[in-house]
Design an enzyme around this catalytic site. Structure first.
Site, PDB file in Angstrom:
ATOM      1  N   LYS A 124      21.484 126.794 104.110  1.00  0.00           N
ATOM      2  CA  LYS A 124      22.051 128.029 103.568  1.00  0.00           C
ATOM      3  C   LYS A 124      22.278 127.944 102.064  1.00  0.00           C
ATOM      4  O   LYS A 124      22.130 128.927 101.355  1.00  0.00           O
ATOM      5  CB  LYS A 124      23.370 128.381 104.284  1.00  0.00           C
ATOM      6  CG  LYS A 124      23.150 128.925 105.688  1.00  0.00           C
ATOM      7  CD  LYS A 124      24.264 129.836 106.135  1.00  0.00           C
ATOM      8  CE  LYS A 124      23.872 130.574 107.405  1.00  0.00           C
ATOM      9  NZ  LYS A 124      24.881 131.491 107.898  1.00  0.00           N
ATOM     10  N   LYS A 207      14.415 133.604 110.946  1.00  0.00           N
ATOM     11  CA  LYS A 207      15.072 134.310 112.051  1.00  0.00           C
ATOM     12  C   LYS A 207      15.573 135.679 111.597  1.00  0.00           C
ATOM     13  O   LYS A 207      15.838 135.874 110.401  1.00  0.00           O
ATOM     14  CB  LYS A 207      16.189 133.454 112.645  1.00  0.00           C
ATOM     15  CG  LYS A 207      17.492 133.485 111.941  1.00  0.00           C
ATOM     16  CD  LYS A 207      18.572 132.843 112.802  1.00  0.00           C
ATOM     17  CE  LYS A 207      19.871 132.885 112.031  1.00  0.00           C
ATOM     18  NZ  LYS A 207      21.009 133.253 112.798  1.00  0.00           N
ATOM     19  N   LYS A 210      21.417 139.363 109.866  1.00  0.00           N
ATOM     20  CA  LYS A 210      22.163 140.538 109.388  1.00  0.00           C
ATOM     21  C   LYS A 210      22.032 140.673 107.881  1.00  0.00           C
ATOM     22  O   LYS A 210      22.066 141.764 107.336  1.00  0.00           O
ATOM     23  CB  LYS A 210      23.657 140.395 109.694  1.00  0.00           C
ATOM     24  CG  LYS A 210      24.014 140.333 111.145  1.00  0.00           C
ATOM     25  CD  LYS A 210      25.539 140.257 111.256  1.00  0.00           C
ATOM     26  CE  LYS A 210      25.972 139.428 112.426  1.00  0.00           C
ATOM     27  NZ  LYS A 210      26.156 138.011 112.102  1.00  0.00           N
TER      28      LYS A 210
HETATM   29  N1  AQP Z   1      17.767 136.010 115.229  1.00  0.00           N
HETATM   30  C1  AQP Z   1      18.555 135.619 116.203  1.00  0.00           C
HETATM   31  N2  AQP Z   1      18.048 135.396 117.429  1.00  0.00           N
HETATM   32  C2  AQP Z   1      18.862 134.989 118.445  1.00  0.00           C
HETATM   33  N3  AQP Z   1      20.186 134.823 118.323  1.00  0.00           N
HETATM   34  C3  AQP Z   1      20.728 135.046 117.109  1.00  0.00           C
HETATM   35  N4  AQP Z   1      21.988 134.954 116.641  1.00  0.00           N
HETATM   36  C4  AQP Z   1      22.007 135.280 115.335  1.00  0.00           C
HETATM   37  N5  AQP Z   1      20.776 135.595 114.915  1.00  0.00           N
HETATM   38  C5  AQP Z   1      19.951 135.450 115.994  1.00  0.00           C
HETATM   39  C6  AQP Z   1      23.134 134.595 117.469  1.00  0.00           C
HETATM   40  O1  AQP Z   1      24.097 135.628 117.320  1.00  0.00           O
HETATM   41  C7  AQP Z   1      25.404 135.058 117.410  1.00  0.00           C
HETATM   42  C8  AQP Z   1      26.224 135.545 116.267  1.00  0.00           C
HETATM   43  O2  AQP Z   1      25.703 135.023 115.073  1.00  0.00           O
HETATM   44  P1  AQP Z   1      26.635 134.912 113.815  1.00  0.00           P
HETATM   45  O3  AQP Z   1      27.012 136.250 113.374  1.00  0.00           O
HETATM   46  O4  AQP Z   1      27.770 134.026 114.097  1.00  0.00           O
HETATM   47  O5  AQP Z   1      25.805 134.147 112.713  1.00  0.00           O
HETATM   48  P2  AQP Z   1      24.326 133.996 112.383  1.00  0.00           P
HETATM   49  O6  AQP Z   1      23.653 133.133 113.402  1.00  0.00           O
HETATM   50  O7  AQP Z   1      24.289 133.477 110.985  1.00  0.00           O
HETATM   51  O8  AQP Z   1      23.786 135.483 112.481  1.00  0.00           O
HETATM   52  P3  AQP Z   1      22.918 136.326 111.501  1.00  0.00           P
HETATM   53  O9  AQP Z   1      22.629 137.593 112.192  1.00  0.00           O
HETATM   54  O10 AQP Z   1      21.756 135.533 110.997  1.00  0.00           O
HETATM   55  O11 AQP Z   1      23.907 136.624 110.306  1.00  0.00           O
HETATM   56  P4  AQP Z   1      23.874 136.179 108.787  1.00  0.00           P
HETATM   57  O12 AQP Z   1      22.720 136.877 108.180  1.00  0.00           O
HETATM   58  O13 AQP Z   1      25.173 136.629 108.229  1.00  0.00           O
HETATM   59  O14 AQP Z   1      23.727 134.674 108.728  1.00  0.00           O
HETATM   60  C9  AQP Z   1      25.228 133.537 117.407  1.00  0.00           C
HETATM   61  O15 AQP Z   1      25.395 133.063 118.742  1.00  0.00           O
HETATM   62  C10 AQP Z   1      23.822 133.339 116.930  1.00  0.00           C
HETATM   63  O16 AQP Z   1      23.227 132.147 117.478  1.00  0.00           O
END
Ligand code: AQP
Length: 343
Positions: A124, A207, A210
């Site tokens: 990150k 992946k 958000k």
């Molecule tokens: N692309 C993905 N495919 C499958 N699972 C996913 N998760 C996130 N992205 C994917 C799962 O969603 C849950 C919540 O995630 P989070 O908000 O705690 O953090 P993250 O993994 O960092 O999610 P994002 O969407 O990628 O957010 P940002 O952009 O802020 O970093 C977790 O169980 C995660 O595994």
């Protein structure tokens, strides 16, 4: 056996799950298929605690107004997806001060060398790590606090969180050894075989996220049918026919991702999806994929969009959730302070 009281009922559960979702943007179909859907499917099996982890979200910059909107978005999506507010504890992390209290103490237990090994920070922070926040670096300690505060027995983890859970266990173990007490329970991972890693619609090697700057990289769980149609139409692919074997599909990142989304959304086995569309035009597959996604997203989006406008209702739920969480967390902190010589 863990005992706790929720809505006047005493629960004795031998499995307690803790899970967090960051309000770092709007919930997308990756969050839903990879996490929220399993939360809903498992809610009758386990006693579950779900936190909207806003303290984690600010490890990278968040506009204050957007943070509140995203917090409401996550909660609305939880409820619209079918998570029961009666059965589960659902709350906002910053409303339960014990998370930060425990995080400090665990930060004094964890070792620098352990944190330096965390690969997610390296990913990150990237090349610009001198400029990353200290919070992003110590994020895994706050995550350990989230889990250990509630004596969670199990934590659902994807590949990217495995290392953080191991760290939580190491910290718990060191604390128990240092203070010669069996105080923290060592949580076990739950690897969900059915959960899907959804990739970006613009780049099959990243992946779906958000915080990706491209809105066309993700399908939001609040998108309407026209937007979904447009996003799938624009989703990056090659110009070949559809693959006819899993091996062929897996050698084509973007198409493979769309097939995985089709399979996870419809519940149809990947092999059958490949057989159904083998050697057909991608455009025809995209039309069916759009329909399958709309079938999942439309009812949830309708409900979530209604709930998002009812801020008062959402705030009441968050307040009640925080009270329930604090019934557990305040006792844990009071016991902790007594062990370490602060009371
Ligand atoms: N692309 C993905 N495919 C499958 N699972 C996913 N998760 C996130 N992205 C994917 C799962 O969603 C849950 C919540 O995630 P989070 O908000 O705690 O953090 P993250 O993994 O960092 O999610 P994002 O969407 O990628 O957010 P940002 O952009 O802020 O970093 C977790 O169980 C995660 O595994």
């Amino acid at each position: 056996m863990l005992n706790y009281i929720l809505n006047g009922v005493i629960f004795m559960a031998d499995k307690r799950i803790f899970s967090g979702v960051q309000p770092s943007g709007s919930i997308h179909i990756g969050n839903y298929l990879g996490a929220i859907k399993q939360f809903v499917d498992n809610q009758n099996q386990y006693e579950s605690i779900f936190s909207i982890v806003d303290l984690h979200a600010i490890t990278v910059w968040q506009e204050p107004e957007e943070l509140i909107n995203s917090t409401h978005n996550v909660l609305a999506l939880f409820i619209a997806s079918g998570l029961s507010i009666e059965k589960n504890i659902i709350f906002k992390q910053s409303a339960v001060v014990e998370h930060t209290q425990l995080s400090w103490v665990l930060g004094c237990t964890a070792r620098m060398g352990w944190l330096n090994r965390m690969t997610q920070f390296k990913d990150k922070a990237g090349k610009n790590k001198e400029n990353a926040s200290i919070g992003l670096y110590t994020y895994p300690i706050l995550m350990a606090a989230d889990i250990l505060l509630y004596s969670a027995t199990h934590v659902p983890v994807g590949d990217d969180q495995k290392q953080h859970l191991e760290l939580a266990r190491d910290i718990a173990n060191k604390f128990n050894t240092d203070y010669k007490k069996d105080f923290f329970l060592l949580p076990q991972p739950i690897f969900n075989k059915n959960s899907t890693r959804v990739m970006s619609l613009r780049d099959g090697s990243n992946k779906m996220s958000k915080s990706d700057i491209s809105e066309y990289s993700r399908i939001l769980m609040t998108d309407n049918n026209d937007i979904i149609t447009k996003k799938i139409k624009k989703a990056k692919t090659d110009s070949l026919k559809m693959p006819d074997t899993i091996k062929d599909a897996e050698s084509r990142l973007e198409i493979n991702n769309l097939i995985n989304i089709y399979s996870a959304s419809s519940g149809i086995d990947k092999q059958l999806v490949i057989d159904d569309f083998a050697l057909k035009d991608i455009i025809d597959f995209k039309k069916s994929l759009t329909e399958v996604i709309i079938e999942v997203v439309e009812p949830i989006a309708l409900e979530a969009n209604k709930l998002i406008n009812d801020k008062k209702y959402l705030e009441v739920i968050l307040k009640e959730g925080a009270e329930q969480a604090r019934e557990i967390s305040s006792k844990k902190i009071s016991d902790l302070y007594s062990i370490i010589g602060m009371i």
